[in-house]
Motif scaffolding. Sequence first.
Motif, PDB file in Angstrom:
ATOM      1  N   GLN A   1     -30.349 -15.380  -4.800  1.00  0.00           N
ATOM      2  CA  GLN A   1     -29.602 -14.390  -4.030  1.00  0.00           C
ATOM      3  C   GLN A   1     -28.481 -13.763  -4.852  1.00  0.00           C
ATOM      4  OE1 GLN A   1     -28.143 -15.871  -0.239  1.00  0.00           O
ATOM      5  NE2 GLN A   1     -29.686 -17.490  -0.267  1.00  0.00           N
ATOM      6  N   GLN A   2     -28.109 -12.547  -4.475  1.00  0.00           N
ATOM      7  CA  GLN A   2     -26.911 -11.958  -5.061  1.00  0.00           C
ATOM      8  C   GLN A   2     -25.717 -12.690  -4.467  1.00  0.00           C
ATOM      9  OE1 GLN A   2     -26.619  -7.666  -5.517  1.00  0.00           O
ATOM     10  NE2 GLN A   2     -24.457  -7.770  -4.966  1.00  0.00           N
ATOM     11  N   VAL A   3     -24.827 -13.177  -5.350  1.00  0.00           N
ATOM     12  CA  VAL A   3     -23.697 -13.993  -4.890  1.00  0.00           C
ATOM     13  C   VAL A   3     -22.362 -13.269  -4.960  1.00  0.00           C
ATOM     14  CG1 VAL A   3     -24.827 -16.189  -5.369  1.00  0.00           C
ATOM     15  CG2 VAL A   3     -23.452 -15.095  -7.159  1.00  0.00           C
ATOM     16  N   GLY A   4     -22.325 -12.126  -5.607  1.00  0.00           N
ATOM     17  CA  GLY A   4     -21.058 -11.420  -5.681  1.00  0.00           C
ATOM     18  C   GLY A   4     -21.141 -10.112  -6.425  1.00  0.00           C
ATOM     19  N   THR A   5     -20.154  -9.271  -6.153  1.00  0.00           N
ATOM     20  CA  THR A   5     -19.992  -7.985  -6.836  1.00  0.00           C
ATOM     21  C   THR A   5     -18.533  -7.884  -7.242  1.00  0.00           C
ATOM     22  OG1 THR A   5     -21.756  -6.947  -5.554  1.00  0.00           O
ATOM     23  CG2 THR A   5     -20.141  -5.477  -6.576  1.00  0.00           C
ATOM     24  N   SER A   6     -18.316  -7.521  -8.478  1.00  0.00           N
ATOM     25  CA  SER A   6     -16.940  -7.419  -8.985  1.00  0.00           C
ATOM     26  C   SER A   6     -16.268  -6.145  -8.502  1.00  0.00           C
ATOM     27  CB  SER A   6     -16.940  -7.438 -10.519  1.00  0.00           C
ATOM     28  OG  SER A   6     -17.403  -6.200 -11.033  1.00  0.00           O
ATOM     29  N   ASP A   7     -14.972  -6.093  -8.736  1.00  0.00           N
ATOM     30  CA  ASP A   7     -14.229  -4.850  -8.538  1.00  0.00           C
ATOM     31  C   ASP A   7     -14.653  -3.847  -9.614  1.00  0.00           C
ATOM     32  OD1 ASP A   7     -12.775  -5.958  -6.426  1.00  0.00           O
ATOM     33  OD2 ASP A   7     -11.097  -6.524  -7.705  1.00  0.00           O
ATOM     34  N   TRP A   8     -14.342  -2.590  -9.392  1.00  0.00           N
ATOM     35  CA  TRP A   8     -14.606  -1.551 -10.391  1.00  0.00           C
ATOM     36  C   TRP A   8     -13.632  -1.692 -11.555  1.00  0.00           C
ATOM     37  CZ3 TRP A   8     -18.887   1.198 -10.207  1.00  0.00           C
ATOM     38  CH2 TRP A   8     -19.502   1.449  -8.985  1.00  0.00           C
TER      39      TRP A   8
ATOM     40  N   LYS B   1     -20.097   6.637 -20.157  1.00  0.00           N
ATOM     41  CA  LYS B   1     -19.231   7.683 -20.695  1.00  0.00           C
ATOM     42  C   LYS B   1     -17.768   7.321 -20.467  1.00  0.00           C
ATOM     43  CE  LYS B   1     -22.730  11.160 -19.885  1.00  0.00           C
ATOM     44  NZ  LYS B   1     -23.200  12.196 -18.976  1.00  0.00           N
ATOM     45  N   ALA B   2     -16.924   7.732 -21.403  1.00  0.00           N
ATOM     46  CA  ALA B   2     -15.483   7.509 -21.264  1.00  0.00           C
ATOM     47  C   ALA B   2     -15.015   8.079 -19.931  1.00  0.00           C
ATOM     48  CB  ALA B   2     -14.730   8.166 -22.422  1.00  0.00           C
ATOM     49  N   GLY B   3     -14.211   7.284 -19.218  1.00  0.00           N
ATOM     50  CA  GLY B   3     -13.680   7.699 -17.930  1.00  0.00           C
ATOM     51  C   GLY B   3     -14.478   7.209 -16.736  1.00  0.00           C
ATOM     52  N   LYS B   4     -15.666   6.668 -16.975  1.00  0.00           N
ATOM     53  CA  LYS B   4     -16.501   6.152 -15.885  1.00  0.00           C
ATOM     54  C   LYS B   4     -16.013   4.770 -15.457  1.00  0.00           C
ATOM     55  CE  LYS B   4     -20.021   8.853 -14.852  1.00  0.00           C
ATOM     56  NZ  LYS B   4     -20.409   9.121 -13.475  1.00  0.00           N
ATOM     57  N   ARG B   5     -16.418   4.361 -14.251  1.00  0.00           N
ATOM     58  CA  ARG B   5     -16.118   3.015 -13.769  1.00  0.00           C
ATOM     59  C   ARG B   5     -17.408   2.217 -13.683  1.00  0.00           C
ATOM     60  NH1 ARG B   5     -12.275   2.652  -8.718  1.00  0.00           N
ATOM     61  NH2 ARG B   5     -14.187   3.282  -7.667  1.00  0.00           N
ATOM     62  N   VAL B   6     -17.288   0.914 -13.957  1.00  0.00           N
ATOM     63  CA  VAL B   6     -18.428  -0.002 -13.906  1.00  0.00           C
ATOM     64  C   VAL B   6     -18.059  -1.210 -13.047  1.00  0.00           C
ATOM     65  CG1 VAL B   6     -19.370   0.707 -16.154  1.00  0.00           C
ATOM     66  CG2 VAL B   6     -17.727  -1.183 -16.043  1.00  0.00           C
ATOM     67  N   ARG B   7     -19.092  -1.870 -12.514  1.00  0.00           N
ATOM     68  CA  ARG B   7     -18.885  -3.136 -11.809  1.00  0.00           C
ATOM     69  C   ARG B   7     -20.143  -3.974 -11.952  1.00  0.00           C
ATOM     70  NH1 ARG B   7     -18.948  -1.649  -5.335  1.00  0.00           N
ATOM     71  NH2 ARG B   7     -21.017  -0.671  -5.324  1.00  0.00           N
ATOM     72  N   GLY B   8     -19.971  -5.281 -11.823  1.00  0.00           N
ATOM     73  CA  GLY B   8     -21.081  -6.206 -12.014  1.00  0.00           C
ATOM     74  C   GLY B   8     -21.585  -6.779 -10.709  1.00  0.00           C
ATOM     75  N   HIS B   9     -22.904  -6.892 -10.617  1.00  0.00           N
ATOM     76  CA  HIS B   9     -23.578  -7.543  -9.496  1.00  0.00           C
ATOM     77  C   HIS B   9     -24.201  -8.829 -10.033  1.00  0.00           C
ATOM     78  CE1 HIS B   9     -23.196  -3.932  -6.993  1.00  0.00           C
ATOM     79  NE2 HIS B   9     -23.507  -3.246  -8.079  1.00  0.00           N
ATOM     80  N   PHE B  10     -23.847  -9.965  -9.446  1.00  0.00           N
ATOM     81  CA  PHE B  10     -24.255 -11.284  -9.930  1.00  0.00           C
ATOM     82  C   PHE B  10     -25.301 -11.894  -9.006  1.00  0.00           C
ATOM     83  CE2 PHE B  10     -20.363 -10.388 -11.965  1.00  0.00           C
ATOM     84  CZ  PHE B  10     -20.257 -11.187 -13.094  1.00  0.00           C
ATOM     85  N   THR B  11     -26.461 -12.246  -9.579  1.00  0.00           N
ATOM     86  CA  THR B  11     -27.517 -12.934  -8.846  1.00  0.00           C
ATOM     87  C   THR B  11     -27.693 -14.313  -9.461  1.00  0.00           C
ATOM     88  OG1 THR B  11     -28.644 -10.871  -8.313  1.00  0.00           O
ATOM     89  CG2 THR B  11     -29.962 -12.888  -8.202  1.00  0.00           C
TER      90      THR B  11
ATOM     91  N   ILE C   1     -23.012   1.664 -13.093  1.00  0.00           N
ATOM     92  CA  ILE C   1     -22.115   2.753 -13.468  1.00  0.00           C
ATOM     93  C   ILE C   1     -21.917   3.602 -12.216  1.00  0.00           C
ATOM     94  CG2 ILE C   1     -21.714   4.724 -14.995  1.00  0.00           C
ATOM     95  CD1 ILE C   1     -24.003   3.547 -16.796  1.00  0.00           C
ATOM     96  N   GLU C   2     -20.668   3.785 -11.830  1.00  0.00           N
ATOM     97  CA  GLU C   2     -20.377   4.515 -10.596  1.00  0.00           C
ATOM     98  C   GLU C   2     -21.015   5.911 -10.629  1.00  0.00           C
ATOM     99  OE1 GLU C   2     -16.556   4.994  -7.727  1.00  0.00           O
ATOM    100  OE2 GLU C   2     -16.215   5.409  -9.854  1.00  0.00           O
ATOM    101  N   GLY C   3     -21.765   6.227  -9.570  1.00  0.00           N
ATOM    102  CA  GLY C   3     -22.357   7.546  -9.422  1.00  0.00           C
ATOM    103  C   GLY C   3     -23.613   7.794 -10.234  1.00  0.00           C
TER     104      GLY C   3
ATOM    105  N   GLU D   1     -27.667   6.508 -11.437  1.00  0.00           N
ATOM    106  CA  GLU D   1     -28.834   5.784 -10.959  1.00  0.00           C
ATOM    107  C   GLU D   1     -29.141   4.546 -11.806  1.00  0.00           C
ATOM    108  OE1 GLU D   1     -33.553   6.728 -10.561  1.00  0.00           O
ATOM    109  OE2 GLU D   1     -32.167   8.297  -9.895  1.00  0.00           O
ATOM    110  N   LYS D   2     -29.084   4.706 -13.111  1.00  0.00           N
ATOM    111  CA  LYS D   2     -29.421   3.593 -14.004  1.00  0.00           C
ATOM    112  C   LYS D   2     -28.199   2.730 -14.291  1.00  0.00           C
ATOM    113  CE  LYS D   2     -33.183   5.809 -16.526  1.00  0.00           C
ATOM    114  NZ  LYS D   2     -33.643   6.207 -17.861  1.00  0.00           N
ATOM    115  N   PRO D   3     -28.393   1.426 -14.411  1.00  0.00           N
ATOM    116  CA  PRO D   3     -27.266   0.555 -14.767  1.00  0.00           C
ATOM    117  C   PRO D   3     -26.942   0.662 -16.257  1.00  0.00           C
ATOM    118  CG  PRO D   3     -29.262  -0.747 -14.584  1.00  0.00           C
ATOM    119  CD  PRO D   3     -29.618   0.663 -14.170  1.00  0.00           C
ATOM    120  N   ALA D   4     -25.735   0.249 -16.588  1.00  0.00           N
ATOM    121  CA  ALA D   4     -25.330   0.210 -17.997  1.00  0.00           C
ATOM    122  C   ALA D   4     -26.107  -0.867 -18.734  1.00  0.00           C
ATOM    123  CB  ALA D   4     -23.830  -0.061 -18.108  1.00  0.00           C
ATOM    124  N   LEU D   5     -26.248  -2.031 -18.077  1.00  0.00           N
ATOM    125  CA  LEU D   5     -26.918  -3.148 -18.733  1.00  0.00           C
ATOM    126  C   LEU D   5     -27.364  -4.169 -17.715  1.00  0.00           C
ATOM    127  CD1 LEU D   5     -25.030  -6.006 -18.995  1.00  0.00           C
ATOM    128  CD2 LEU D   5     -23.644  -4.440 -20.324  1.00  0.00           C
TER     129      LEU D   5
END
Length: 151
Positions: A15-22, A101-111, A133-135, A137-141
């Motif tokens: 299961q997904q157990v958490g999502t970080s802040d941006w 891209k510089a200026g973007k926000r990211v957050r992690g989803h942990f499973t 990556i905020e906004g 479709e594809k994730p950063a990693l």
Amino acid sequence: MPVAALDDIRAKVGQQVGTSDWIEVTQDRISAFADATEDHQFIHVDPVAAAAAGFGGTIAHGFLNLSLLSRMAADAMLVPDTTRMALNYGLDRVRFIAPVKAGKRVRGHFTLDGVDEKAPGQLLIRQTVTVEIEGEEKPALTAQWLGLIFT
């Protein structure tokens, strides 16, 4: 890091157990990482050249995004309430999927993929982390991250 009883954590395998802040990936952060790693490739530090290369501006190093997992884990990674110490045990798989891209926000989803006893008093926790990556479709990693927990 959120804490829970070990039995409760084991019940969450799969299961997904958490999502970080941006986290904002600023040009200052990218430039500081370039200085720390001595990786000053133009796509990270030269907005004009990076734009001409098709990125529309500078992008973060893949390893910068990966290094942010530690910060993300503080918000989202479950650890047993009996933890005395936790260590980064490594990665089994990492894929850099889309540039940040510089200026973007990211957050992690942990499973949570697994919790196994490695030795008496040592747990190996396996997780898949997807960095959004905020906004976009594809994730950063995506990464399969291993943590060694001493109880």
